[in-house]
Design a protein around this motif. Structure first.
Motif, PDB file in Angstrom:
ATOM      1  N   THR A  88       0.818  -1.210   0.000  1.00 27.99           N
ATOM      2  CA  THR A  88       0.000   0.000   0.000  1.00 27.99           C
ATOM      3  C   THR A  88       0.852   1.260   0.000  1.00 27.99           C
ATOM      4  OG1 THR A  88      -0.061  -0.171   2.386  1.00 27.99           O
ATOM      5  CG2 THR A  88      -1.920  -1.096   1.188  1.00 27.99           C
ATOM      6  N   ARG A  89       2.153   1.065  -0.179  1.00 22.89           N
ATOM      7  CA  ARG A  89       3.049   2.219  -0.072  1.00 22.89           C
ATOM      8  C   ARG A  89       2.781   3.247  -1.155  1.00 22.89           C
ATOM      9  NH1 ARG A  89       7.870   3.458   1.314  1.00 22.89           N
ATOM     10  NH2 ARG A  89       8.123   1.527   2.447  1.00 22.89           N
ATOM     11  N   ARG A  90       2.857   4.487  -0.767  1.00 21.93           N
ATOM     12  CA  ARG A  90       2.793   5.567  -1.750  1.00 21.93           C
ATOM     13  C   ARG A  90       4.064   6.373  -1.639  1.00 21.93           C
ATOM     14  NH1 ARG A  90      -2.417   7.312  -3.869  1.00 21.93           N
ATOM     15  NH2 ARG A  90      -1.175   9.066  -4.560  1.00 21.93           N
ATOM     16  N   ARG A  91       4.796   6.419  -2.725  1.00 27.26           N
ATOM     17  CA  ARG A  91       6.027   7.193  -2.692  1.00 27.26           C
ATOM     18  C   ARG A  91       5.764   8.619  -3.108  1.00 27.26           C
ATOM     19  NH1 ARG A  91      10.127   7.061  -5.491  1.00 27.26           N
ATOM     20  NH2 ARG A  91       9.218   6.111  -7.322  1.00 27.26           N
ATOM     21  N   THR A  92       6.443   9.542  -2.461  1.00 25.44           N
ATOM     22  CA  THR A  92       6.366  10.907  -2.928  1.00 25.44           C
ATOM     23  C   THR A  92       7.735  11.233  -3.496  1.00 25.44           C
ATOM     24  OG1 THR A  92       6.944  11.582  -0.696  1.00 25.44           O
ATOM     25  CG2 THR A  92       4.631  11.727  -1.309  1.00 25.44           C
ATOM     26  N   SER A  93       7.763  11.915  -4.608  1.00 26.87           N
ATOM     27  CA  SER A  93       9.075  12.273  -5.140  1.00 26.87           C
ATOM     28  C   SER A  93       9.297  13.762  -4.900  1.00 26.87           C
ATOM     29  CB  SER A  93       9.187  11.911  -6.607  1.00 26.87           C
ATOM     30  OG  SER A  93       8.176  12.543  -7.314  1.00 26.87           O
ATOM     31  N   TYR A  94      10.570  14.123  -4.846  1.00 28.26           N
ATOM     32  CA  TYR A  94      10.913  15.483  -4.499  1.00 28.26           C
ATOM     33  C   TYR A  94      11.263  16.276  -5.736  1.00 28.26           C
ATOM     34  CZ  TYR A  94      13.589  19.381  -2.620  1.00 28.26           C
ATOM     35  OH  TYR A  94      14.072  20.631  -2.322  1.00 28.26           O
ATOM     36  N   ASP A  95      10.628  17.401  -5.883  1.00 29.78           N
ATOM     37  CA  ASP A  95      10.925  18.288  -6.986  1.00 29.78           C
ATOM     38  C   ASP A  95      11.384  19.615  -6.376  1.00 29.78           C
ATOM     39  OD1 ASP A  95      11.002  19.883  -9.131  1.00 29.78           O
ATOM     40  OD2 ASP A  95       8.881  19.730  -9.652  1.00 29.78           O
ATOM     41  N   PRO A  96      12.649  19.983  -6.593  1.00 28.95           N
ATOM     42  CA  PRO A  96      13.157  21.198  -5.955  1.00 28.95           C
ATOM     43  C   PRO A  96      12.367  22.448  -6.341  1.00 28.95           C
ATOM     44  CG  PRO A  96      14.948  19.958  -6.971  1.00 28.95           C
ATOM     45  CD  PRO A  96      13.674  19.304  -7.392  1.00 28.95           C
ATOM     46  N   ASP A  97      11.567  22.362  -7.395  1.00 25.83           N
ATOM     47  CA  ASP A  97      10.823  23.545  -7.825  1.00 25.83           C
ATOM     48  C   ASP A  97       9.618  23.859  -6.954  1.00 25.83           C
ATOM     49  OD1 ASP A  97      12.584  23.800  -9.873  1.00 25.83           O
ATOM     50  OD2 ASP A  97      11.342  22.758 -11.354  1.00 25.83           O
ATOM     51  N   VAL A  98       9.204  22.915  -6.091  1.00 25.90           N
ATOM     52  CA  VAL A  98       7.988  23.154  -5.312  1.00 25.90           C
ATOM     53  C   VAL A  98       8.114  24.376  -4.414  1.00 25.90           C
ATOM     54  CG1 VAL A  98       7.153  20.782  -5.230  1.00 25.90           C
ATOM     55  CG2 VAL A  98       8.703  21.589  -3.461  1.00 25.90           C
ATOM     56  N   HIS A  99       9.366  24.708  -4.053  1.00 29.27           N
ATOM     57  CA  HIS A  99       9.531  25.817  -3.111  1.00 29.27           C
ATOM     58  C   HIS A  99       9.145  27.159  -3.714  1.00 29.27           C
ATOM     59  CE1 HIS A  99      11.472  23.082  -0.398  1.00 29.27           C
ATOM     60  NE2 HIS A  99      12.309  22.712  -1.334  1.00 29.27           N
ATOM     61  N   GLU A 100       9.398  27.293  -5.035  1.00 31.23           N
ATOM     62  CA  GLU A 100       9.140  28.556  -5.729  1.00 31.23           C
ATOM     63  C   GLU A 100       9.730  29.733  -4.979  1.00 31.23           C
ATOM     64  OE1 GLU A 100       4.931  28.498  -6.160  1.00 31.23           O
ATOM     65  OE2 GLU A 100       5.034  27.401  -8.051  1.00 31.23           O
ATOM     66  N   TYR A 101      11.034  29.609  -4.687  1.00 28.14           N
ATOM     67  CA  TYR A 101      11.681  30.724  -4.005  1.00 28.14           C
ATOM     68  C   TYR A 101      11.796  31.895  -4.964  1.00 28.14           C
ATOM     69  CZ  TYR A 101      13.116  27.330  -0.496  1.00 28.14           C
ATOM     70  OH  TYR A 101      13.125  26.377   0.468  1.00 28.14           O
ATOM     71  N   ALA A 102      11.417  33.073  -4.469  1.00 29.19           N
ATOM     72  CA  ALA A 102      11.574  34.270  -5.290  1.00 29.19           C
ATOM     73  C   ALA A 102      13.037  34.683  -5.259  1.00 29.19           C
ATOM     74  CB  ALA A 102      10.702  35.384  -4.733  1.00 29.19           C
ATOM     75  N   ASP A 103      13.450  35.456  -6.258  1.00 32.24           N
ATOM     76  CA  ASP A 103      14.830  35.935  -6.281  1.00 32.24           C
ATOM     77  C   ASP A 103      15.094  36.756  -5.022  1.00 32.24           C
ATOM     78  OD1 ASP A 103      15.478  34.740  -8.573  1.00 32.24           O
ATOM     79  OD2 ASP A 103      15.120  36.477  -9.868  1.00 32.24           O
ATOM     80  N   GLY A 104      16.246  36.525  -4.447  1.00 30.12           N
ATOM     81  CA  GLY A 104      16.637  37.324  -3.291  1.00 30.12           C
ATOM     82  C   GLY A 104      15.938  36.933  -2.005  1.00 30.12           C
ATOM     83  N   GLU A 105      15.078  35.928  -2.070  1.00 26.99           N
ATOM     84  CA  GLU A 105      14.438  35.474  -0.849  1.00 26.99           C
ATOM     85  C   GLU A 105      15.477  34.764   0.010  1.00 26.99           C
ATOM     86  OE1 GLU A 105      10.968  33.372  -1.880  1.00 26.99           O
ATOM     87  OE2 GLU A 105      10.126  33.429   0.144  1.00 26.99           O
ATOM     88  N   GLU A 106      15.480  35.046   1.289  1.00 32.90           N
ATOM     89  CA  GLU A 106      16.511  34.466   2.132  1.00 32.90           C
ATOM     90  C   GLU A 106      16.100  33.076   2.610  1.00 32.90           C
ATOM     91  OE1 GLU A 106      19.242  35.559   5.907  1.00 32.90           O
ATOM     92  OE2 GLU A 106      17.618  36.928   5.402  1.00 32.90           O
ATOM     93  N   VAL A 107      16.858  32.096   2.132  1.00 31.64           N
ATOM     94  CA  VAL A 107      16.562  30.720   2.515  1.00 31.64           C
ATOM     95  C   VAL A 107      17.634  30.268   3.497  1.00 31.64           C
ATOM     96  CG1 VAL A 107      16.009  28.433   1.647  1.00 31.64           C
ATOM     97  CG2 VAL A 107      15.773  30.399   0.166  1.00 31.64           C
ATOM     98  N   GLN A 108      17.260  29.834   4.647  1.00 27.86           N
ATOM     99  CA  GLN A 108      18.256  29.402   5.644  1.00 27.86           C
ATOM    100  C   GLN A 108      17.644  28.412   6.621  1.00 27.86           C
ATOM    101  OE1 GLN A 108      19.154  33.231   7.362  1.00 27.86           O
ATOM    102  NE2 GLN A 108      17.664  32.908   8.979  1.00 27.86           N
ATOM    103  N   MET A 109      18.470  27.866   7.497  1.00 24.07           N
ATOM    104  CA  MET A 109      17.977  26.965   8.534  1.00 24.07           C
ATOM    105  C   MET A 109      17.196  27.776   9.555  1.00 24.07           C
ATOM    106  SD  MET A 109      18.758  23.872   7.908  1.00 24.07           S
ATOM    107  CE  MET A 109      19.031  22.703   9.210  1.00 24.07           C
ATOM    108  N   ARG A 110      15.954  27.351   9.803  1.00 21.56           N
ATOM    109  CA  ARG A 110      15.161  28.025  10.821  1.00 21.56           C
ATOM    110  C   ARG A 110      14.609  26.994  11.781  1.00 21.56           C
ATOM    111  NH1 ARG A 110      13.653  33.183   8.078  1.00 21.56           N
ATOM    112  NH2 ARG A 110      14.483  32.865   6.000  1.00 21.56           N
ATOM    113  N   GLU A 111      14.520  27.385  13.030  1.00 21.11           N
ATOM    114  CA  GLU A 111      14.063  26.443  14.046  1.00 21.11           C
ATOM    115  C   GLU A 111      12.539  26.476  14.119  1.00 21.11           C
ATOM    116  OE1 GLU A 111      15.868  27.053  17.834  1.00 21.11           O
ATOM    117  OE2 GLU A 111      15.432  25.007  18.472  1.00 21.11           O
ATOM    118  N   VAL A 112      11.898  25.461  13.576  1.00 17.71           N
ATOM    119  CA  VAL A 112      10.447  25.455  13.507  1.00 17.71           C
ATOM    120  C   VAL A 112       9.847  25.157  14.880  1.00 17.71           C
ATOM    121  CG1 VAL A 112       8.441  24.357  12.467  1.00 17.71           C
ATOM    122  CG2 VAL A 112      10.457  24.809  11.093  1.00 17.71           C
ATOM    123  N   SER A 113      10.377  24.142  15.531  1.00 13.15           N
ATOM    124  CA  SER A 113      10.029  23.973  16.934  1.00 13.15           C
ATOM    125  C   SER A 113      11.331  23.613  17.629  1.00 13.15           C
ATOM    126  CB  SER A 113       8.972  22.898  17.116  1.00 13.15           C
ATOM    127  OG  SER A 113       9.586  21.636  17.154  1.00 13.15           O
TER     128      SER A 113
END
Lengths: 311, 355
Positions: free
Chosen positions: A265-290
């Protein structure tokens, strides 16, 4: 466990710098390793997890960034004496037990090499006693000391590799895929040995592997790497229960489990780096979610993830 | 169902300086059309030798088929000459190897390596073979196949090379595909893709697959039936559910227990199988697994256990199933998976040796 043993600050390891085929194997990662814990590092081949391990122990000179061991930088100009000090505290266990032991040296000499270099034994007798003791620690016996590596099986060789790492009484061991080359039944033996040594000697491990179920088993915290970046870092059980980064989710969905029913019954999800849709100049970094759960994300995603987390 | 392959009491040995190594010691199994049989076991258990013997790829000498029959479509392969085998290899039976880096020819374009099979076995012209090669590459999910067929193996990534290998193996629509650890060298994400691909192709082409692996997770994913090998023998065989939910052989228990499960909280120690695999130059007397088996009884060191039948499809070679054997509890981790299967017999039945 709050004491930091190692701090890695914005570590970068680039190859072929200044040439057109520049490879950013490790591209600005930061994390801490606490005393007495096991930090697992996972990711697919070529994501830079081994390079990270090798840069930490200074097998490569880092392009940029710092590796602080007990507050002191490992990289940068060092005298031989200073380097020796680090080498004693940090050791490495390699992936391939066939390639990492010198075939022309006896097991005793392989294990005692570190003891000789650091002058840890005052007499020949003391040196041999130390070797015997180490062999016993890793589940081999005295008679093995005078043999050569080719006389041993893969699992036994990996034990010799572990004994060699332990010879200089290190505080921190980097294990680069220590079990990948071994058979399933032998893998468990080596992992149990590593766990037991950690309990007895209070070792700290950086455990690099691509076998996610084994990593989960041995690690306290796990970092997931993707293309030279750390994308998620969390306590082991949290990461498996609640993976937040889409890459981690796809990685977890791909682990085959020894259970036919879940496999059907496994469902695999594949990763597409485009899902993030980072805008130019958007700051992407490690953030502590919890608390203790870091995700590599943008400010917008961060808000979204935090909302998700509350539910 | 139609039997495509029957292996009967196969024995293979190798002559070495250290003496004769009995790599396969009396292996029998059947393979039906369209099914996947997984063979699991550690290195040296004889799983690769068994399958290489089916294709007669073992070097002879030093290798030797000491005994047994391999019936492919009812035809015995063992006495066939090299020339006759060439007609079977690649056409009727083909193989995917573990290491895609070393099993492709680095000096030949990918397209040429696929076409080779088509030209040889299906008498295709170069132009139609080229077309078919493009089709095959598209089938295995390689983008821009027209461009890719002109490339060399080093221009492909590991996963892509394995796909190309599969394309070559499937080129002549073989009836039997032997996959020897096809995903061991690959990452989990790529592994999942390749497994999906193989299952998909199998349902389209109705090929039978023998899948060799030591990863039980992969077994659970692909297999219909499982054979567990130890020391050159099949010690347990059954449907995938029987092996995972009602294992009977202590070695199978050991394999299942030594794998950490993802929902394991890491507190408990892994139940490792102690010791190392047996030396097959002098196979031990009695049960080869006995020295590493915590459930071993006195008889295990004396006499080799016979096969016991637990259901229509489930067999295990252990004295523990003998009516006089004491009742033992499998390790706790294994007990958790055990469930009652409807097909199980009331009592294990001793399988009489056919004479």
């Amino acid at each position: 466990m709050a004491e930091k043993l190692i701090e890695i600050r914005n570590l970068k390891q680039h190859f072929n710098v200044g040439r057109p085929n520049l490879v950013k194997a490790v591209d600005g990662i930061s994390f801490d390793i606490y005393r007495g814990e096991t930090l697992g590092l996972v990711g697919e081949s070529g994501c830079g997890k081994s390079t990270t391990g090798r840069s930490i122990i200074r097998l490569y000179d880092a392009t940029d960034g710092e590796v602080l061991f007990e507050g002191e930088n490992v990289h940068g100009t060092k005298s031989t004496k200073e380097l020796k000090k680090f080498n004693r505290k940090m050791q490495m266990i390699f992936q391939d037990p066939y390639a990492s032991l010198n075939p022309r040296m006896t097991v005793a000499d392989i294990i005692a090499e570190g003891i000789d270099i650091h002058g840890l034994a005052n007499s020949k007798q003391e040196r041999m006693e130390r070797v015997y003791e180490l062999l016993e620690t890793v589940g081999l016996n005295k008679e093995h000391a005078s043999r050569y590596p080719h006389e041993f099986s893969g699992g036994q060789r990996q034990r010799i590799g572990i004994a060699r790492a332990l010879a200089v009484e290190p505080e921190f061991i980097i294990a680069d895929e220590p079990i990948s080359a071994l058979d399933v039944s032998i893998q468990a033996q080596v992992v149990n040995l590593m766990k037991q040594l950690q309990r007895d000697k209070g070792l700290t491990y950086l455990f690099i592997a691509h076998d996610l179920s084994m990593v989960k088993y041995i690690s306290d915290r796990i970092g997931v790497m993707y293309y030279g970046k750390l994308v998620e870092l969390a306590p082991a059980d949290v990461l498996y229960k609640n993976p937040l980064h889409p890459y981690t989710q796809s990685l977890l969905s791909a682990i085959p489990l020894p259970d036919p029913e879940t496999e059907r019954t496994r469902r695999r999800t594949s990763y597409d780096p485009d899902v993030h849709e980072y805008a130019d100049g958007e700051e992407v970094q490690m953030r502590e979610v919890s608390k203790g759960h870091f995700v590599y994300c943008s400010e917008k995603e961060f808000q979204k993830l935090q909302k998700q987390y509350k539910n | 169902m139609e039997k495509i392959l029957e292996v009967k009491d196969l024995e293979v040995s190798f002559q070495t300086y250290g003496g004769e190594v009995k790599a396969v010691r009396g292996v029998s199994f059947d393979l039906y059309k369209g099914e996947t049989l997984a063979i699991v076991g550690e290195s040296g258990s004889g799983k690769s030798v068994t399958t290489q013997t089916i294709m007669k790829l073992i070097p002879m000498p030093p290798g030797k088929i000491a005994n047994g029959q391999i019936l492919f479509n009812g035809d015995d392969i063992v006495p066939k000459t090299e020339k006759q085998m060439e007609k079977i290899r690649g056409k009727e039976i083909s193989m995917i190897f573990q290491d895609p880096m070393t099993s492709l020819n680095p000096t030949m374009r990918i397209g040429r390596q696929i076409m080779e099979v088509l030209i040889k076995h299906q008498n295709m012209s170069t132009s139609s073979a080229t077309e078919r090669a493009v089709e095959l590459l598209r089938l295995v999910g390689i983008p821009m196949p027209e461009k890719r067929i002109k490339q060399y193996p080093h221009e492909f990534s590991g996963g892509m090379r394995q796909r190309a290998m599969i394309a070559i193996a499937l080129a002549a629509s073989p009836k039997l595909l032997i996959a020897d650890e096809p995903t061991t060298a690959l990452d989990v994400t790529i592994q999942a893709q390749i497994l999906e691909l193989m299952k998909d192709l199998q349902s389209k082409m109705d090929t039978s697959i023998i899948f060799i692996t030591h990863d039980l997770g992969v077994v659970a994913n692909v297999a219909d039936r499982v054979a567990v090998m130890y020391g050159g023998q099949i010690v347990e065989t059954g449907t995938v559910d029987e092996i995972f939910y009602d294992p009977r052989h202590p070695y199978t228990w050991g394999l299942l227990a030594s794998m950490p499960s993802v929902d394991n909280d890491g507190g408990a120690e892994l139940t490792a199988i102690p010791g190392t695999p047996p030396d097959l130059t002098n196979p031990p007397k009695g049960d080869a697994f006995a020295p590493r088996n915590q459930y071993a009884m006195a008889i295990d060191f004396e006499e080799e256990p016979p096969m016991f039948q637990i259901s229509e499809t489930h067999f295990a070679k252990t004295w523990l199933l003998h009516p006089d054997a004491p009742k033992v509890e499998p390790p706790a981790v294994v007990q958790k998976r055990i469930r009652k299967l409807s097909s199980t017999f009331d009592k294990p039945v001793l399988v009489k040796e056919e004479k």
